[in-house]
Motif scaffolding. Structure first.
Motif, PDB file in Angstrom:
ATOM      1  N   GLY A 198       0.807  -1.210   0.000  1.00  0.00           N
ATOM      2  CA  GLY A 198       0.000   0.000   0.000  1.00  0.00           C
ATOM      3  C   GLY A 198       0.841   1.261   0.000  1.00  0.00           C
ATOM      4  O   GLY A 198       2.074   1.214  -0.057  1.00  0.00           O
ATOM      5  N   VAL A 199       0.150   2.405   0.056  1.00  0.00           N
ATOM      6  CA  VAL A 199       0.794   3.724   0.065  1.00  0.00           C
ATOM      7  C   VAL A 199       0.878   4.227   1.500  1.00  0.00           C
ATOM      8  O   VAL A 199      -0.108   4.182   2.244  1.00  0.00           O
ATOM      9  CB  VAL A 199      -0.003   4.724  -0.794  1.00  0.00           C
ATOM     10  CG1 VAL A 199       0.572   6.131  -0.658  1.00  0.00           C
ATOM     11  CG2 VAL A 199      -0.002   4.291  -2.261  1.00  0.00           C
ATOM     12  N   ARG A 258       1.515   8.467 -11.359  1.00  0.00           N
ATOM     13  CA  ARG A 258       0.441   9.259 -10.767  1.00  0.00           C
ATOM     14  C   ARG A 258       0.039   8.694  -9.410  1.00  0.00           C
ATOM     15  O   ARG A 258       0.027   7.479  -9.211  1.00  0.00           O
ATOM     16  CB  ARG A 258      -0.773   9.277 -11.700  1.00  0.00           C
ATOM     17  CG  ARG A 258      -1.790  10.372 -11.435  1.00  0.00           C
ATOM     18  CD  ARG A 258      -2.816  10.456 -12.569  1.00  0.00           C
ATOM     19  NE  ARG A 258      -2.187  10.983 -13.792  1.00  0.00           N
ATOM     20  CZ  ARG A 258      -1.943  10.252 -14.884  1.00  0.00           C
ATOM     21  NH1 ARG A 258      -2.295   8.972 -14.917  1.00  0.00           N
ATOM     22  NH2 ARG A 258      -1.373  10.797 -15.936  1.00  0.00           N
ATOM     23  N   LEU A 259      -0.280   9.621  -8.473  1.00  0.00           N
ATOM     24  CA  LEU A 259      -0.818   9.249  -7.173  1.00  0.00           C
ATOM     25  C   LEU A 259      -2.278   9.669  -7.136  1.00  0.00           C
ATOM     26  O   LEU A 259      -2.602  10.841  -7.391  1.00  0.00           O
ATOM     27  CB  LEU A 259      -0.031   9.939  -6.046  1.00  0.00           C
ATOM     28  CG  LEU A 259      -0.537   9.703  -4.617  1.00  0.00           C
ATOM     29  CD1 LEU A 259      -0.407   8.228  -4.232  1.00  0.00           C
ATOM     30  CD2 LEU A 259       0.227  10.583  -3.622  1.00  0.00           C
ATOM     31  N   ILE A 260      -3.136   8.739  -6.822  1.00  0.00           N
ATOM     32  CA  ILE A 260      -4.566   8.994  -6.806  1.00  0.00           C
ATOM     33  C   ILE A 260      -5.092   8.939  -5.379  1.00  0.00           C
ATOM     34  O   ILE A 260      -4.826   7.979  -4.647  1.00  0.00           O
ATOM     35  CB  ILE A 260      -5.335   7.954  -7.668  1.00  0.00           C
ATOM     36  CG1 ILE A 260      -4.768   7.902  -9.090  1.00  0.00           C
ATOM     37  CG2 ILE A 260      -6.826   8.272  -7.681  1.00  0.00           C
ATOM     38  CD1 ILE A 260      -4.910   9.181  -9.875  1.00  0.00           C
ATOM     39  N   TYR A 317      -5.353   6.131  -0.883  1.00  0.00           N
ATOM     40  CA  TYR A 317      -4.441   6.366  -2.001  1.00  0.00           C
ATOM     41  C   TYR A 317      -4.207   5.097  -2.809  1.00  0.00           C
ATOM     42  O   TYR A 317      -4.235   3.980  -2.288  1.00  0.00           O
ATOM     43  CB  TYR A 317      -3.080   6.857  -1.480  1.00  0.00           C
ATOM     44  CG  TYR A 317      -3.102   8.201  -0.803  1.00  0.00           C
ATOM     45  CD1 TYR A 317      -2.789   9.366  -1.502  1.00  0.00           C
ATOM     46  CD2 TYR A 317      -3.418   8.307   0.550  1.00  0.00           C
ATOM     47  CE1 TYR A 317      -2.784  10.599  -0.862  1.00  0.00           C
ATOM     48  CE2 TYR A 317      -3.420   9.536   1.196  1.00  0.00           C
ATOM     49  CZ  TYR A 317      -3.109  10.680   0.479  1.00  0.00           C
ATOM     50  OH  TYR A 317      -3.104  11.897   1.110  1.00  0.00           O
ATOM     51  N   ARG A 318      -3.931   5.311  -4.092  1.00  0.00           N
ATOM     52  CA  ARG A 318      -3.459   4.229  -4.958  1.00  0.00           C
ATOM     53  C   ARG A 318      -2.541   4.837  -6.016  1.00  0.00           C
ATOM     54  O   ARG A 318      -2.526   6.069  -6.223  1.00  0.00           O
ATOM     55  CB  ARG A 318      -4.616   3.486  -5.604  1.00  0.00           C
ATOM     56  CG  ARG A 318      -5.472   4.328  -6.525  1.00  0.00           C
ATOM     57  CD  ARG A 318      -6.619   3.504  -7.125  1.00  0.00           C
ATOM     58  NE  ARG A 318      -7.471   4.333  -7.958  1.00  0.00           N
ATOM     59  CZ  ARG A 318      -7.249   4.596  -9.244  1.00  0.00           C
ATOM     60  NH1 ARG A 318      -6.156   4.099  -9.845  1.00  0.00           N
ATOM     61  NH2 ARG A 318      -8.072   5.362  -9.936  1.00  0.00           N
ATOM     62  N   LEU A 319      -1.767   3.996  -6.664  1.00  0.00           N
ATOM     63  CA  LEU A 319      -0.820   4.454  -7.676  1.00  0.00           C
ATOM     64  C   LEU A 319      -1.241   4.019  -9.069  1.00  0.00           C
ATOM     65  O   LEU A 319      -1.867   2.968  -9.235  1.00  0.00           O
ATOM     66  CB  LEU A 319       0.576   3.897  -7.377  1.00  0.00           C
ATOM     67  CG  LEU A 319       1.211   4.341  -6.061  1.00  0.00           C
ATOM     68  CD1 LEU A 319       2.452   3.511  -5.779  1.00  0.00           C
ATOM     69  CD2 LEU A 319       1.565   5.827  -6.102  1.00  0.00           C
ATOM     70  N   GLU A 320      -0.883   4.829 -10.048  1.00  0.00           N
ATOM     71  CA  GLU A 320      -1.085   4.455 -11.445  1.00  0.00           C
ATOM     72  C   GLU A 320       0.278   4.381 -12.122  1.00  0.00           C
ATOM     73  O   GLU A 320       1.165   5.196 -11.853  1.00  0.00           O
ATOM     74  CB  GLU A 320      -1.967   5.477 -12.160  1.00  0.00           C
ATOM     75  CG  GLU A 320      -3.440   5.381 -11.797  1.00  0.00           C
ATOM     76  CD  GLU A 320      -4.321   6.270 -12.671  1.00  0.00           C
ATOM     77  OE1 GLU A 320      -3.759   7.010 -13.529  1.00  0.00           O
ATOM     78  OE2 GLU A 320      -5.544   6.230 -12.501  1.00  0.00           O
ATOM     79  N   LYS A 321       0.433   3.404 -13.022  1.00  0.00           N
ATOM     80  CA  LYS A 321       1.688   3.212 -13.743  1.00  0.00           C
ATOM     81  C   LYS A 321       1.463   3.344 -15.245  1.00  0.00           C
ATOM     82  O   LYS A 321       0.345   3.145 -15.738  1.00  0.00           O
ATOM     83  CB  LYS A 321       2.276   1.831 -13.433  1.00  0.00           C
ATOM     84  CG  LYS A 321       2.652   1.623 -11.973  1.00  0.00           C
ATOM     85  CD  LYS A 321       3.285   0.243 -11.779  1.00  0.00           C
ATOM     86  CE  LYS A 321       3.712   0.019 -10.340  1.00  0.00           C
ATOM     87  NZ  LYS A 321       4.377  -1.283 -10.153  1.00  0.00           N
TER      88      LYS A 321
END
Length: 344
Positions: free
Chosen positions: A202-203, A231-233, A219-223
């Motif tokens: 996790g973040v 990107r951080l969402i 939070y979640r991440l995009e690659k």
């Protein structure tokens, strides 16, 4: 007669050796008036600080007052007429100066290794506040007398560290007085990131949440297609990377730094990333790197930022003290504070 002349020559040579004194005389006033006393525990196994080379001559660095414990008490009393009810204890754990030629460098650098910790003492219990554990590097291309530079840096670090400790956040876990010399081993047991065999995916928004293994599920991440984090969402909206400290994927932690994400590896000393000061030090608004030997208030801010480098800052940057070296090495993450610990 020849032996006498030889002895006198040797004595004269020793006497002529350069000595630079560390004068601890900066103002350490507690502006809020909360502190009652300041006590030093000099826990150094070797009280000799060491020497560096200045223009082909050896220059030794010493404290101006060898009785440090007494000096600290008088130093505080002289600067603080109004006192409160809080006892602060400073522990000097290591202080060494030396010349070291780093890998792929053509000349040695004068360096100072300093480790100092701060505690609140209540009755026979100690509460950890913070610590500064780092190596200060002197650039021989810009500094004429390394012993003067390092002596001043050491003095600045100690005095500013004391003032930061006055108002630092106190840990909830206390250390019994008979365990104070082993405080790190005593407190490190609470670091779940180190004690758990597997890291939680996790973040993480701060060192504290990583320490406690509490990822934020907001939070979640995009690659991108290459697998690079782009990107951080947060709650379905794109947000700044400065809101995160690190992330864990498949049990591996990746630390946010100004040059991207660095894998946080682990050994018997703790977590570390392989990087350099030039990759982590923040620049001033004017574009120049923040280095030492400047106004005390700014030095204090730099030390404070170095101590607090467990926070995100500007993409994980830390305001540095000393030369912005390109030397790459294992840079450890302080297991109690999250600050960067440079060993080179």
């Amino acid at each position: 007669m020849k032996k006498l002349i030889f002895f006198l020559l040797i004595s004269a040579t020793v006497a002529a050796q350069k000595v630079e004194l560390i004068t601890l005389n900066q103002n350490i006033k507690d502006k809020k008036g909360f502190i009652k006393s300041l006590t030093l525990i000099d826990n150094r196994s070797d009280k000799v600080i060491g020497s560096v080379i200045d223009k082909d001559e050896k220059a030794e660095i010493k404290f101006a007052d060898a009785d440090l414990e007494n000096h600290f008490e008088k130093w505080f009393q002289n600067d603080n007429n109004k006192v409160g009810n809080t006892d602060i204890v400073i522990m000097l754990e290591n202080l060494k100066v030396y010349d070291e030629q780093d890998e792929n460098k053509t000349f040695p650098y004068a360096k100072a290794k300093i480790k100092i910790s701060g505690f609140l003492k209540r009755n026979d219990k100690y509460y950890f506040i913070n610590r500064f554990d780092n190596v200060i590097v002197c650039n021989p291309k810009t500094v004429s007398h390394p012993q003067k530079y390092l002596a001043q840096q050491i003095s600045d670090v100690i005095s500013e560290f004391i003032k930061i400790t006055y108002s630092g956040t106190v840990s909830g876990t206390y250390i019994p007085e008979n365990e104070i010399n082993k405080y790190n081993e005593y407190l490190i047991k609470n670091n779940k990131a180190l004690s758990n065999s597997v890291l939680e995916n996790g973040v993480y928004t701060s060192f504290k949440t990583f320490y406690n293994q509490q990822p934020s599920f907001e939070y979640r991440l995009e690659k991108n297609k290459k697998g690079k984090v782009v990107r951080l969402i947060k709650n379905q909206l794109s947000t700044s990377f400065s809101e995160m400290y690190c992330y864990v994927e498949n049990g591996v932690a990746y630390k946010l730094t100004p040059v991207g994400f660095d894998e946080m590896k682990r050994n018997e000393k703790g977590f570390y990333i392989y990087t350099s000061r030039v990759n982590l030090f923040a620049d001033t608004k004017s574009g120049g790197v923040m280095i030492g030997a400047i106004a005390g208030g700014v030095v204090g801010a730099l030390i404070g930022a170095a101590i607090d480098s467990g926070s995100n800052g500007a993409n994980g940057a830390v305001s540095g003290i000393g030369f912005k070296s390109t030397q790459e090495s294992n840079v450890y993450i302080d297991s109690l504070t999250g600050a960067y610990i440079f060993e080179k």
